[in-house]
Scaffold this active site. Sequence first.
Site, short mmCIF file in Angstrom:
data_model
loop_
_atom_site.label_atom_id
_atom_site.label_comp_id
_atom_site.label_asym_id
_atom_site.label_seq_id
_atom_site.Cartn_x
_atom_site.Cartn_y
_atom_site.Cartn_z
N HIS A 63 -38.19 26.75 45.19
CA HIS A 63 -36.78 26.54 44.83
C HIS A 63 -36.57 26.53 43.32
O HIS A 63 -35.43 26.57 42.86
CB HIS A 63 -36.27 25.22 45.42
CG HIS A 63 -36.81 24.01 44.70
ND1 HIS A 63 -38.12 23.61 44.81
CD2 HIS A 63 -36.21 23.16 43.84
CE1 HIS A 63 -38.30 22.55 44.05
NE2 HIS A 63 -37.16 22.24 43.45
N HIS A 120 -33.51 26.53 38.48
CA HIS A 120 -33.58 25.65 39.65
C HIS A 120 -32.50 26.08 40.64
O HIS A 120 -31.32 25.80 40.44
CB HIS A 120 -33.34 24.20 39.20
CG HIS A 120 -33.66 23.19 40.25
ND1 HIS A 120 -32.85 22.97 41.35
CD2 HIS A 120 -34.70 22.34 40.37
CE1 HIS A 120 -33.37 22.03 42.09
NE2 HIS A 120 -34.49 21.62 41.53
#
Length: 164
Positions: free
Chosen positions: A73, A88
């Site tokens: 992620h 992110h």
Amino acid sequence: MFHSWKKMLGKGSEKEREQILAPMEGRTVPLSEVNDPAFSQGILGKGIAIIPEKGRVAAPADGVVTVLFETKHAVSITTDSGAEIIVHVGLDTVNLKGDYYTAHKKQGDRVKAGELLLEFDIEAIKEAGYEVITPVLICNAQDFPDMLCHTGIHVKELDPVIEL
């Protein structure tokens, strides 16, 4: 033309700013609009956030992949000039444990700006109840006191978004 004049007048010697490029297509927003205090208060670094329109993350600069989270992620790159960038994808998406993400690079890989790092399924992540807003941070922003962030604009992948 004006650039030539600056050189002739001796003003062309200013150091050019390093540009951090958009790792994805979408709309840029200030970090203050990210619904997570670690990002919105600048605890993890300074930068921008992008509301993505496509599920791909490209390298925002030349450098080395210093961290690729097992959950895929988030990815961190250290540029050749020493800027530490984190991309992110989404908020609290670590909880997805890698579902809906595909990594195309690994920790330690040398990358050029524009190389595909990650792909992700925007709709599946939203359906799982997570936001896909993507902070793009300079973790060592204190090393770049004149950093400029471009927000409130639509960007295509690899458009300049941060100037160091």
